[in-house]
Write an enzyme that holds these catalytic residues in place. Structure first.
Site, short mmCIF file in Angstrom:
data_model
loop_
_atom_site.label_atom_id
_atom_site.label_comp_id
_atom_site.label_asym_id
_atom_site.label_seq_id
_atom_site.Cartn_x
_atom_site.Cartn_y
_atom_site.Cartn_z
N ASN A 43 1.54 -5.27 -0.60
CA ASN A 43 2.08 -3.94 -0.84
C ASN A 43 3.28 -3.71 0.07
O ASN A 43 3.16 -3.81 1.29
CB ASN A 43 1.02 -2.87 -0.53
CG ASN A 43 1.47 -1.49 -0.97
OD1 ASN A 43 1.61 -1.23 -2.16
ND2 ASN A 43 1.74 -0.62 -0.02
N GLU A 44 4.41 -3.48 -0.54
CA GLU A 44 5.61 -3.07 0.20
C GLU A 44 5.86 -3.91 1.45
O GLU A 44 5.73 -3.43 2.58
CB GLU A 44 5.52 -1.60 0.59
CG GLU A 44 5.45 -0.68 -0.61
CD GLU A 44 5.57 0.79 -0.22
OE1 GLU A 44 5.24 1.14 0.92
OE2 GLU A 44 6.00 1.58 -1.08
N GLU B 196 5.44 2.87 -8.15
CA GLU B 196 4.82 4.02 -7.49
C GLU B 196 5.80 5.17 -7.46
O GLU B 196 6.99 4.97 -7.21
CB GLU B 196 4.50 3.71 -6.02
CG GLU B 196 3.28 2.89 -5.75
CD GLU B 196 3.05 2.74 -4.25
OE1 GLU B 196 3.44 3.63 -3.47
OE2 GLU B 196 2.48 1.71 -3.86
N PHE C 186 -4.10 13.99 1.76
CA PHE C 186 -3.37 15.10 1.13
C PHE C 186 -2.18 14.63 0.30
O PHE C 186 -1.31 15.41 -0.05
CB PHE C 186 -2.95 16.14 2.18
CG PHE C 186 -4.12 16.97 2.65
CD1 PHE C 186 -4.75 17.84 1.78
CD2 PHE C 186 -4.61 16.84 3.95
CE1 PHE C 186 -5.84 18.60 2.19
CE2 PHE C 186 -5.70 17.59 4.37
CZ PHE C 186 -6.33 18.47 3.49
N HIS C 187 -2.15 13.33 0.02
CA HIS C 187 -1.08 12.85 -0.88
C HIS C 187 -1.44 13.25 -2.30
O HIS C 187 -2.61 13.25 -2.68
CB HIS C 187 -0.99 11.32 -0.76
CG HIS C 187 0.28 10.77 -1.34
ND1 HIS C 187 0.52 10.71 -2.69
CD2 HIS C 187 1.38 10.27 -0.74
CE1 HIS C 187 1.71 10.19 -2.89
NE2 HIS C 187 2.26 9.92 -1.73
N GLU D 149 -4.19 9.35 4.00
CA GLU D 149 -3.33 9.96 2.98
C GLU D 149 -4.13 10.91 2.07
O GLU D 149 -3.85 11.01 0.88
CB GLU D 149 -2.62 8.86 2.18
CG GLU D 149 -1.63 8.11 3.06
CD GLU D 149 -0.77 7.09 2.33
OE1 GLU D 149 0.39 6.92 2.73
OE2 GLU D 149 -1.28 6.45 1.39
C1 GAL Z 1 3.85 3.95 -0.58
C2 GAL Z 1 2.68 3.01 -0.38
C3 GAL Z 1 1.40 3.64 -0.85
C4 GAL Z 1 1.26 5.03 -0.28
C5 GAL Z 1 2.47 5.83 -0.66
C6 GAL Z 1 2.44 7.24 -0.15
O1 GAL Z 1 4.98 3.58 0.12
O2 GAL Z 1 2.87 1.82 -1.09
O3 GAL Z 1 0.31 2.85 -0.45
O4 GAL Z 1 1.15 4.96 1.11
O5 GAL Z 1 3.61 5.23 -0.12
O6 GAL Z 1 3.60 7.94 -0.54
#
Ligand code: GAL
Length: 685
Positions: free
Chosen positions: A147-148, A329, A379-380, A377
């Site tokens: 991931n990233e 994403e 509250f995402h 995360e």
């Molecule tokens: C991205 C990441 C995700 C999550 C997201 C939150 O950069 O790949 O896992 O953290 O940000 O905005």
């Protein structure tokens, strides 16, 4: 499915965070929203391998079977961005070390060093175990490696790997000493063992060392990706493989260089502005992603395979192949800005998603499917928020699924008459300490040029130095600071053949080792631009320098001499009074413009509009009202026009065709509601 068929729709799905009874509801809601692809397992390493070599795949078996039964495909992730606690305890030497020499500890994510052999081995092992079990699972549509990629490290493993990389790059120490100008400040190396990563040091670090470290680290992360990719591919060559790019000027990855190593360029995009800035950033992110996909296509012959890997299927309407990419994403709801969360206004999720699709994304994916109740995360935003499916966001998610389902036919190349050059190394080098200003920023210059062209209505591609430039009317070099001879020749050939070029300050000022080219700025491009800059005058934050005829310059100004070029605009007042600020020059069969400052937004928009028109470029929809964005995809026989109303008033836009979201015929004009989107299959273009 990423290259043809329905557009991908879905996002990160973390069933391991929920009891099994929630999974059936998840699948039912996904079906309701027409979700067709979910990324599974991205942070599930500790749930998949709770102890070294002991796997607990039963829950993932169930999840994949459930998804498959529901008709939902899976982008199966390798969970290597978050090693389990047991790994860190067993291999403390694989924990990352900061430039200050501080070793980081387990407790967040990404706590590993990508150069540590123990980490690489553990990552390969879990990837191989997943490949072994799931490479032929019928739900599997895509492998999502890691991931990233974006962490860095300064441990001893890294230092050793850096030295190895340097021997390959430079061959011998004399070449390295020359490239890094080590005769300055007594830095001459007489043994490879003397070289370390650029750790925290007393004062300014060596720019050559900083730059090579960035390049090395990008290659190291790429090697970590590639070894997983190769074993996944060996398990089933028919399944495409990708990793999601994170965008930002801090990212130590040269995305263009990586693009040829993935089967589909996948990007994550989270705007940081709340107003029209979010739309500008969205447009730029989409154009960057497409640019990397095009770069990859230019670098390698597309593999001829019916299995769906590498080459987009030729659609029915005969559109020329458009390199596909995927928005992997984005946030369903909020925009994070300056420590605050801003809820996206109703309709904005659709608008942002379709802005990416307009620019070539094969769908819209989100982080995340369901909002967790705990974890960092919590509250995402999510497609299913804490409030549950009885919520505005989920209703909009359902509408988005329906909208995407109506756009399956859209394909073809994105119309773009202007190319903006983007270069990771220039971005890194302009971040170095010891430059005349801390405000120099290649990526911000890219964004400023893109913004100006976006507001003026032009379609833009982003290109990597060396990419084919056929068909572009105008090439923009936005502070493309590093120009090795190959880059300079690339620009030269384009202009010699009749291309129009607009270069902004510092473009070509340094070579590929970040050494200044002497004789006056902008070094490699002086003759082409017909100017010679003798001195620079950086401007402080908030300062501006007036330009004759209106407008102002910011960030940077120069004492510029004409050497064949004509002055288009001059500085007004102060020590630069009357000296050229913007110039134009005829060279070869082409025309070049030089912009020695950063004009304010309106002035820059007018200037780029003038340069683009003079080059024979035209806005995508010349009659679109202000505030309405137009993006056109062109197939051989059909074209599609995406229209976005970024104003708070209804707008009438001249157009003809069939609006695909409503199936309504459009005879002469379309009424776009405030914040509205329309997608026309055009007739008569
Ligand atoms: C991205 C990441 C995700 C999550 C997201 C939150 O950069 O790949 O896992 O953290 O940000 O905005």
């Amino acid at each position: 499915m990423w290259s043809d068929g329905p557009l991908c729709y879905g996002g990160d799905y973390n069933p391991e965070q929920w009891p099994a009874r929630v999974w059936a509801e998840d699948v039912a809601l996904m079906r309701q929203a027409r979700v067709n692809l979910v990324t599974v397992g991205v942070f599930a390493w500790s749930r998949l391998e709770p102890a070294p070599g002991r796997y607990t795949f039963d829950w993932l078996d169930q999840v994949l079977d459930l998804l498959h039964a529901g008709g939902i495909r899976v982008a199966l992730a390798t969970p290597t961005a978050s090693p389990p606690p047991w790994f860190s305890l067993a291999h403390p030497g694989a924990l990352p070390v900061t430039a200050d020499g501080v070793r980081l500890h387990h407790g967040s994510r990404d706590t590993y060093c990508a150069a540590a052999p123990a980490y690489r081995q553990a990552a390969r092992r879990i990837a191989a175990a997943l490949a072994d079990r799931y490479a032929h699972h019928p739900a599997l549509a895509l492998w999502h490696v890691h991931n990233e990629y974006g962490t860095t490290c300064h441990c001893e493993h890294t230092a050793r790997a850096f030295r190895r990389w340097l021997t390959t790059r430079h061959g011998d120490l004399a070449t390295l000493n020359d490239a890094w100008t080590t005769s300055f400040w007594s830095q001459h190396y007489s043994d490879w063992a003397q070289i370390s990563t650029p750790r925290a040091t007393q004062y300014l670090a060596n720019p050559g060392q900083l730059l090579d470290f960035r390049r090395f680290w990008s290659d190291t992360l790429l090697a970590a990706y590639a070894e997983q990719r190769d074993l996944l591919r060996a398990a089933n060559p028919a399944i495409p493989i990708t990793t999601n790019y994170v965008l930002g000027d801090w990212v130590p990855v040269d995305h263009a260089r990586w693009a040829a190593e993935v089967d589909v360029v996948a990007v994550d995009h989270y705007p940081s502005a709340v107003d029209v800035g979010a739309e500008e950033q969205t447009a730029l992110a989409g154009d960057l992603a497409r640019g990397w996909a095009q770069h990859a296509a230019a670098c390698r012959p597309a593999p001829a395979t019916a299995a769906g890997r590498g080459s987009p299927a030729v659609p029915d309407h005969g559109a020329p192949a458009a390199p596909a990419w995927l928005l992997m994403e984005s946030a369903p709801n909020q925009i994070h800005t300056a420590g605050r969360i801003h809820a996206k206004e109703p309709g904005r999720m659709l608008r942002h998603s379709l802005a990416h699709v307009a620019r070539g994304s094969r769908g819209a994916m989100f982080f995340q499917w369901r909002a967790p109740t705990g974890g960092a995360e919590r509250f995402h935003s999510a497609l299913v928020p804490h409030a549950g499916p009885d919520s505005r966001v989920f209703r909009e998610a359902v509408e988005l699924g329906a909208a995407l389902a109506r756009l399956t036919e859209v394909d073809g190349r994105v119309e773009a008459s202007v190319a903006i050059a983007v270069d990771a190394a220039s971005g890194w080098a302009l971040r170095h300490p010891g430059l005349p200003s801390t405000r120099l920023d290649h990526h911000e210059e890219v964004a400023a040029a893109h913004r100006a062209l976006w507001h003026a209505g032009y379609g833009c591609d982003t290109v990597t130095p060396g990419d084919p430039l056929d068909g572009y009317r105008l090439l923009v070099l936005p502070a493309l600071y590093l120009a090795g001879d190959a880059t300079a020749d690339w620009v030269r050939e384009y202009v010699r053949g009749g291309g129009h070029l607009l270069a902004t300050y510092l473009s070509g000022a340094a070579d590929e080792h970040a050494r200044v080219r002497p004789g006056g700025y902008p070094g490699a491009l002086r003759d082409l631009l017909g100017v010679r800059a003798e001195e620079f005058h950086p401007l402080a934050e908030g300062d501006h320098i007036p330009l004759a005829g209106g407008g102002t310059g910011r960030i940077w100004a120069e004492t510029l001499h004409l050497a064949g070029a004509d002055a288009v605009t001059s500085y007004a007042g102060g020590i630069l009074d009357g000296r050229p600020a913007v110039t134009r020059h005829r060279w070869g069969a082409g025309t070049t413009w030089y912009v020695s400052t950063r004009p304010d937004e309106d002035t820059y928009r007018r200037l780029l509009d003038t340069a683009a028109r003079a080059a024979g470029a035209a806005p995508v929809h010349p009659d679109a009202p202000a505030g309405v964005e137009a993006v056109r995809r062109r197939g051989e026989r059909v074209s599609w026009l995406f229209l976005f109303n970024h104003t708070d008033r209804e707008q009438r836009v001249p157009a003809r065709g069939v609006e695909l979201l409503t199936d309504a015929p459009v005879d002469a004009a379309l009424a776009l509601p405030p914040g509205g989107v329309a997608v026309l299959r055009e007739s008569g273009t």
